[in-house]
Enzyme design. Structure first.
Site, PDB file in Angstrom:
ATOM      1  N   SER A 138       0.830  -1.205   0.000  1.00 35.53           N
ATOM      2  CA  SER A 138       0.000   0.000   0.000  1.00 35.53           C
ATOM      3  C   SER A 138       0.865   1.256   0.000  1.00 35.53           C
ATOM      4  O   SER A 138       2.008   1.242   0.470  1.00 35.53           O
ATOM      5  CB  SER A 138      -0.893  -0.003   1.249  1.00 35.53           C
ATOM      6  OG  SER A 138      -1.417   1.278   1.512  1.00 35.53           O
ATOM      7  N   TYR A 151      -2.441  -1.028  10.592  1.00 34.29           N
ATOM      8  CA  TYR A 151      -2.409  -1.225   9.138  1.00 34.29           C
ATOM      9  C   TYR A 151      -1.102  -0.696   8.558  1.00 34.29           C
ATOM     10  O   TYR A 151      -0.423  -1.387   7.783  1.00 34.29           O
ATOM     11  CB  TYR A 151      -3.606  -0.502   8.521  1.00 34.29           C
ATOM     12  CG  TYR A 151      -3.766  -0.693   7.035  1.00 34.29           C
ATOM     13  CD1 TYR A 151      -4.597  -1.689   6.535  1.00 34.29           C
ATOM     14  CD2 TYR A 151      -3.118   0.136   6.124  1.00 34.29           C
ATOM     15  CE1 TYR A 151      -4.772  -1.867   5.169  1.00 34.29           C
ATOM     16  CE2 TYR A 151      -3.281  -0.032   4.758  1.00 34.29           C
ATOM     17  CZ  TYR A 151      -4.102  -1.030   4.285  1.00 34.29           C
ATOM     18  OH  TYR A 151      -4.258  -1.197   2.929  1.00 34.29           O
TER      19      TYR A 151
END
Length: 263
Positions: A138, A151
């Site tokens: 990401s 995350y």
């Protein structure tokens, strides 16, 4: 490395990016091994693809499960040429709002899942002096925003894994690609409705890409032996800012990001 005639293992293959990669690799003539926790979608995709498609139900964040997966694949006579670590999970949440078990789960998938799965199949690649490992990552691994501690830290661990693999495998015949993505039009925000509000406003300069675009980029990266792919091109600007102007990058993501609620 041409995908025609190769065997490609894809984790997280039941939906989103993983499913798109499986379809794209299969269309290029590869045998695809589809791995995910949910069996129903895997069976349906395997039946749809037909020949050269096989599925395995596995929680790749669990050590014993990955060992059983590797044994099952060997028993079935498959040798993995390309591993695509695309399994991912976890919502964007501040540190105090995440239960300890949730933080552990976010560390397991994607980070430990990629680490354990790579370890399970890299030995065969090294013996053949040929293979490729893809890590799907990401944009938060290049610029961290508020409200996504578990995350974000797991994605930074993925970045470290990719860099460590590149160093460790250099000259072995086995290569590695990290693909770094902005927003992808998967069901992530639908499944995690409280996360979209935490996306920094400045992130709107980065357009959304489709899983199919990502899958095509991954296949091309393997075929062309590219070490790092950042997409879309606007994400390259974010990555460059994070590398050359980290304080400014951090400030802008904080300034336009989610605010901590007063307790």
């Amino acid at each position: 490395m041409k995908l025609l005639g190769r065997t490609v293992l894809v984790t997280g293959a039941s939906s989103g990016i993983g499913e798109a990669v499986a379809r794209a690799a299969h269309a290029r003539g590869a045998t695809v091994l589809l791995v995910a926790r949910g069996e129903t979608k895997l069976k349906a995709l395997t039946a749809e693809l037909g020949l050269r498609a096989h599925h395995y139900t596995c929680d790749v964040g669990e050590l014993d499960a990955v060992a059983e997966l590797a044994e099952a694949i060997r028993t079935d006579g498959h040798e993995v040429d390309v591993l695509v670590n695309s399994a991912g999970s976890g919502r964007w949440v501040s540190i105090e709002d995440a239960e300890p078990g949730e933080l552990v789960a976010m560390a397991k998938v994607p980070y430990l899942a990629a680490l354990l799965t790579t370890r399970a199949f890299v030995t065969g690649m090294l013996a053949r002096r040929a293979g490729w490992i893809v890590t799907v990552n990401s944009g938060v691994s290049r610029g961290v925003w508020p409200g996504a501690v578990g995350y974000a830290s797991a994605r930074w661990a993925l970045r470290g894994l990719d860099l460590a693999l590149k160093a460790d495998l250099r000259g072995s015949g086995v290569g590695a690609t990290e693909i770094v993505l902005g927003t992808v039009s998967t069901s992530y925000f639908a499944n995690n409705p409280d996360s979209e509000d935490k996306l920094p406003k400045i992130a709107k300069i980065v357009p959304t890409v489709t899983p199919e675009q990502v899958a095509d980029a991954i296949c091309k990266a393997v075929e062309r032996k590219r070490g790092t792919v950042i997409m879309p091109w606007q994400m390259k600007f974010v990555s460059s800012q994070g590398q050359h102007f980290p304080r400014m990058n951090h400030f802008m993501l904080w300034l336009t990001g989610a605010r901590r609620k007063k307790r």
